[in-house]
Structures are given as C-alpha cells and as structure tokens.
Design an enzyme around this catalytic site. Structure first.
Site, PDB file in Angstrom:
ATOM      1  N   LYS A 101       0.842  -1.211   0.000  1.00 23.48           N
ATOM      2  CA  LYS A 101       0.000   0.000   0.000  1.00 23.48           C
ATOM      3  C   LYS A 101       0.878   1.261   0.000  1.00 23.48           C
ATOM      4  O   LYS A 101       0.664   2.177  -0.783  1.00 23.48           O
ATOM      5  CB  LYS A 101      -0.931   0.017   1.233  1.00 23.48           C
TER       6      LYS A 101
ATOM      7  N   ARG B  18      -9.875   0.464   8.917  1.00 23.75           N
ATOM      8  CA  ARG B  18      -9.384  -0.877   9.213  1.00 23.75           C
ATOM      9  C   ARG B  18     -10.434  -1.742   9.864  1.00 23.75           C
ATOM     10  O   ARG B  18     -10.157  -2.881  10.225  1.00 23.75           O
ATOM     11  CB  ARG B  18      -8.197  -0.760  10.146  1.00 23.75           C
TER      12      ARG B  18
ATOM     13  N   ARG C 184      11.754  -5.683   4.939  1.00 28.80           N
ATOM     14  CA  ARG C 184      11.518  -4.266   4.622  1.00 28.80           C
ATOM     15  C   ARG C 184      12.499  -3.369   5.386  1.00 28.80           C
ATOM     16  O   ARG C 184      12.827  -3.601   6.537  1.00 28.80           O
ATOM     17  CB  ARG C 184      10.093  -3.864   5.010  1.00 28.80           C
TER      18      ARG C 184
ATOM     19  N   ARG D  22      11.378  -1.358  10.861  1.00 28.58           N
ATOM     20  CA  ARG D  22      10.305  -0.889  11.742  1.00 28.58           C
ATOM     21  C   ARG D  22      10.184  -1.807  12.962  1.00 28.58           C
ATOM     22  O   ARG D  22      10.385  -3.012  12.858  1.00 28.58           O
ATOM     23  CB  ARG D  22       8.977  -0.892  10.967  1.00 28.58           C
TER      24      ARG D  22
ATOM     25  N   ARG E  13      -0.189  -9.101  13.369  1.00 28.99           N
ATOM     26  CA  ARG E  13      -0.801  -8.100  12.487  1.00 28.99           C
ATOM     27  C   ARG E  13      -1.636  -8.784  11.398  1.00 28.99           C
ATOM     28  O   ARG E  13      -2.693  -8.291  11.008  1.00 28.99           O
ATOM     29  CB  ARG E  13       0.293  -7.223  11.844  1.00 28.99           C
TER      30      ARG E  13
HETATM   31  P1  AP5 Z   1       4.858  -1.643   1.827  1.00 26.61           P
HETATM   32  O1  AP5 Z   1       4.497  -0.823   0.641  1.00 26.61           O
HETATM   33  O2  AP5 Z   1       5.604  -0.987   2.936  1.00 26.61           O
HETATM   34  O3  AP5 Z   1       3.534  -2.386   2.404  1.00 26.61           O
HETATM   35  P2  AP5 Z   1       2.248  -1.829   3.154  1.00 26.61           P
HETATM   36  O4  AP5 Z   1       1.064  -2.498   2.560  1.00 26.61           O
HETATM   37  O5  AP5 Z   1       2.247  -0.339   3.161  1.00 26.61           O
HETATM   38  O6  AP5 Z   1       2.531  -2.435   4.588  1.00 26.61           O
HETATM   39  P3  AP5 Z   1       2.466  -1.817   6.048  1.00 26.61           P
HETATM   40  O7  AP5 Z   1       3.194  -2.780   6.941  1.00 26.61           O
HETATM   41  O8  AP5 Z   1       2.933  -0.391   6.082  1.00 26.61           O
HETATM   42  O9  AP5 Z   1       0.970  -1.882   6.345  1.00 26.61           O
HETATM   43  P4  AP5 Z   1       0.314  -1.991   7.688  1.00 26.61           P
HETATM   44  O10 AP5 Z   1      -1.090  -1.840   7.288  1.00 26.61           O
HETATM   45  O11 AP5 Z   1       0.609  -3.143   8.538  1.00 26.61           O
HETATM   46  O12 AP5 Z   1       1.035  -0.833   8.541  1.00 26.61           O
HETATM   47  P5  AP5 Z   1       0.556   0.614   9.022  1.00 26.61           P
HETATM   48  O13 AP5 Z   1       1.767   1.450   9.021  1.00 26.61           O
HETATM   49  O14 AP5 Z   1      -0.650   1.051   8.288  1.00 26.61           O
HETATM   50  O15 AP5 Z   1       5.663  -2.930   1.299  1.00 26.61           O
HETATM   51  C1  AP5 Z   1       6.130  -3.927   2.201  1.00 26.61           C
HETATM   52  C2  AP5 Z   1       7.486  -4.480   1.678  1.00 26.61           C
HETATM   53  O16 AP5 Z   1       7.274  -5.206   0.475  1.00 26.61           O
HETATM   54  C3  AP5 Z   1       8.539  -3.389   1.339  1.00 26.61           C
HETATM   55  O17 AP5 Z   1       9.810  -3.844   1.701  1.00 26.61           O
HETATM   56  C4  AP5 Z   1       8.426  -3.233  -0.196  1.00 26.61           C
HETATM   57  O18 AP5 Z   1       9.669  -2.839  -0.779  1.00 26.61           O
HETATM   58  C5  AP5 Z   1       8.029  -4.641  -0.630  1.00 26.61           C
HETATM   59  N1  AP5 Z   1       7.123  -4.652  -1.783  1.00 26.61           N
HETATM   60  C6  AP5 Z   1       6.079  -3.816  -2.039  1.00 26.61           C
HETATM   61  N2  AP5 Z   1       5.452  -4.162  -3.177  1.00 26.61           N
HETATM   62  C7  AP5 Z   1       6.110  -5.264  -3.653  1.00 26.61           C
HETATM   63  C8  AP5 Z   1       5.906  -6.118  -4.796  1.00 26.61           C
HETATM   64  N3  AP5 Z   1       4.914  -5.896  -5.677  1.00 26.61           N
HETATM   65  N4  AP5 Z   1       6.771  -7.175  -4.957  1.00 26.61           N
HETATM   66  C9  AP5 Z   1       7.782  -7.402  -4.043  1.00 26.61           C
HETATM   67  N5  AP5 Z   1       8.002  -6.629  -2.961  1.00 26.61           N
HETATM   68  C10 AP5 Z   1       7.173  -5.576  -2.758  1.00 26.61           C
HETATM   69  O19 AP5 Z   1       0.087   0.311  10.511  1.00 26.61           O
HETATM   70  C11 AP5 Z   1       1.002   0.007  11.544  1.00 26.61           C
HETATM   71  C12 AP5 Z   1       0.233  -0.067  12.876  1.00 26.61           C
HETATM   72  O20 AP5 Z   1      -0.377   1.211  13.161  1.00 26.61           O
HETATM   73  C13 AP5 Z   1      -0.925  -1.050  12.924  1.00 26.61           C
HETATM   74  O21 AP5 Z   1      -0.485  -2.358  13.253  1.00 26.61           O
HETATM   75  C14 AP5 Z   1      -1.792  -0.434  14.028  1.00 26.61           C
HETATM   76  O22 AP5 Z   1      -1.275  -0.718  15.310  1.00 26.61           O
HETATM   77  C15 AP5 Z   1      -1.652   1.042  13.783  1.00 26.61           C
HETATM   78  N6  AP5 Z   1      -2.688   1.572  12.867  1.00 26.61           N
HETATM   79  C16 AP5 Z   1      -2.480   2.081  11.613  1.00 26.61           C
HETATM   80  N7  AP5 Z   1      -3.659   2.449  11.062  1.00 26.61           N
HETATM   81  C17 AP5 Z   1      -4.619   2.164  11.990  1.00 26.61           C
HETATM   82  C18 AP5 Z   1      -6.039   2.308  12.009  1.00 26.61           C
HETATM   83  N8  AP5 Z   1      -6.711   2.810  10.944  1.00 26.61           N
HETATM   84  N9  AP5 Z   1      -6.705   1.891  13.099  1.00 26.61           N
HETATM   85  C19 AP5 Z   1      -6.064   1.395  14.168  1.00 26.61           C
HETATM   86  N10 AP5 Z   1      -4.721   1.220  14.221  1.00 26.61           N
HETATM   87  C20 AP5 Z   1      -4.002   1.610  13.134  1.00 26.61           C
END
Ligand code: AP5
Length: 225
Positions: A16, A91, A130, A164, A175
C-alpha cells in the site's frame, strides 16, 4: 469539480505504501497514512504516540476514538479538498462507517477502495525484509526485492535505513491475524457498495502500479463526465 477520494486496502506488506507514493505523484493527491502519522507521534513522544506505541508494538489496532478523529480532521483539511489517498484507514467497519458519514456530511463520496491482494507467506517475507528511511518513512525498500544502491542508505536522501519495530516475525503474525479478523470484512463492505477494485499484488511493483494507475485514470474520467 472531479474529486478522487480513494482508499488503499490490503494486508500488512501488500504494498500500500509503495503504491501510494507513486499514485500520489501521478494524481497529485495527498497520501494520508495512519501508520506514518502514528509513528510520527511516537517519534515526537506525544501522549498520543505513547498510547499508540503499546498497541502498535503488539500488532494490535490503536483504539478507534484516537484514529477516527485524527483522520476525519485530515480528510476535511484544505489539501484534501480535491481528493485523497487513504492508506491504512479504515481498518474495521466502525472506521468505514465514520468515513462514509464524514464524507456525506461534506457532500462528497468515496470514489473507490483499491484492494491489493497478496498471500500470507509472501507478506511475512516482505515485512521481515523491509527497510524504511529514518527521515522519510515513505521511502520504502526491501533487502531482496527492492534493495537500495548502497546497503542501509536511502537512495533518495542519503539517510540511514532502519527496520520498523513492528516488523519482527511474531508481531507480523499478529498483524496478519488482526487483518484477517477485523479488516478483511471491509472487502465485502466495499464490494456490496460497488466501490471495490481488486489488484494482484504479487506482481512486480511497476506492474501493480500500471494497473492501479489505469483504473484510477478511468475513474477520474468517469468523474469528469
Ligand atoms: P509496503 O508498501 O511498505 O507495504 P504496506 O502495505 O504499506 O505495509 P504496512 O506494513 O505499512 O501496512 P500496515 O497496514 O501493517 O502498517 P501501518 O503502518 O498502516 O511494502 C512492504 C514491503 O514489500 C517493502 O519492503 C516493499 O519494498 C516490498 N514490496 C512492495 N510491493 C512489492 C511487490 N509488488 N513485490 C515485491 N516486494 C514488494 O500500521 C502500523 C500499525 O499502526 C498497525 O499495526 C496499528 O497498530 C496502527 N494503525 C495504523 N492504522 C490504523 C487504524 N486505521 N486503526 C487502528 N490502528 C491503526
């Protein structure tokens, strides 16, 4: 006026953030990432950051009351007046309802929920490898799939790359569980509303990007008609 009000939906590690960074440039939309906003609060050591960190380190969702007001304020802000790209929100169903209500109150509506689909084993590989820029977390790399030119150095600004805190294997598993139980039901939610668009996230990042970009460009055209 043609607005693009978009959600990026998908499990942790689906790509994402990687895609949001590209789409933000294509369509000049603000990239609103709840995860990045929360991590900035943690770095600042604010009350909200201290509260959020407990949940984030455990791989759990931060309580709705904290998140919902933070995001709605952002969506109502001036830079999101012509659209936005939400990453990591909503979410769960309560968050989705709160967003729909806020948009209706503004006389706006969601253009689409863009779902990036990837299986769990691949997600674990992606998250464990990552690395992110310590200065700008939207500069994202992978030790194997998208390595920087120089080990642990950001190609874009020369800053250090870090792992991270929640990218440890046991937190990653938690997660994914939370995603399947609380966020996955939103696929049906947006499908029933006719707003869901699905993308195969196992393809090369450029290919995923090209497909999403084509869909969003078509949506923009429809909005203009
Ligand atoms: P990346 O693009 O970083 O993936 P992502 O989908 O953005 O993953 P996140 O881990 O950031 O999502 P998340 O939803 O868990 O975390 P968030 O920060 O929102 O890509 C991942 C890796 O794969 C990278 O190394 C990239 O290079 C590689 N890659 C990408 N595309 C590729 C491809 N096509 N092929 C191969 N490799 C590829 O949330 C973190 C925490 O915050 C949550 O756990 C929660 O505690 C809190 N939080 C956030 N939002 C909320 C909410 N709305 N409500 C409550 N708690 C929340």
């Amino acid at each position: 006026m043609s607005e693009l009000n978009l959600i990026l939906l998908g499990p942790p590690g689906a790509g994402k953030g990687t895609q949001a960074e590209r789409l933000r440039e294509d369509f000049t939309l603000p990239h609103i990432s709840t995860g990045d906003m929360l991590r900035a609060e943690v770095t600042q050591g604010s009350d909200l950051g201290r509260e959020a960190k407990r949940y984030m380190d455990a791989g759990d969702l931060v309580p709705d009351e904290v998140i919902i007001s933070m995001i709605i304020k952002r969506v109502e802000g001036p830079d999101a007046a012509e659209g936005f790209l939400l990453d990591g929100f909503p979410r769960n169903e309560q968050q989705a309802d709160a967003l729909a209500e806020a948009l209706t109150g503004l006389g706006r509506r969601l253009s689409a929920a863009l779902l990036i689909e990837v299986g769990d084993d691949e997600l674990v590989r992606r998250l464990a490898g990552r690395r992110v820029c310590v200065k700008n977390p939207s500069h994202i790399y992978h030790v194997e799939f998208d390595p920087p030119k120089h080990e642990d150095v950001c190609d874009q600004d020369g800053s250090r790359l870090i792992q991270r805190d929640d990218d440890k294997e046991e937190t990653i598993r938690r997660r994914l569980q939370v995603y399947h139980s609380q966020t996955e039901p939103l696929i049906d939610y947006y499908d029933r509303a006719g707003q869901l668009r699905r993308f195969d996230g196992t393809r090369d990042p450029d290919e995923v990007h090209a497909r999403i970009r084509a869909t969003v460009a078509a949506l923009r055209l429809e909005e203009k008609l």
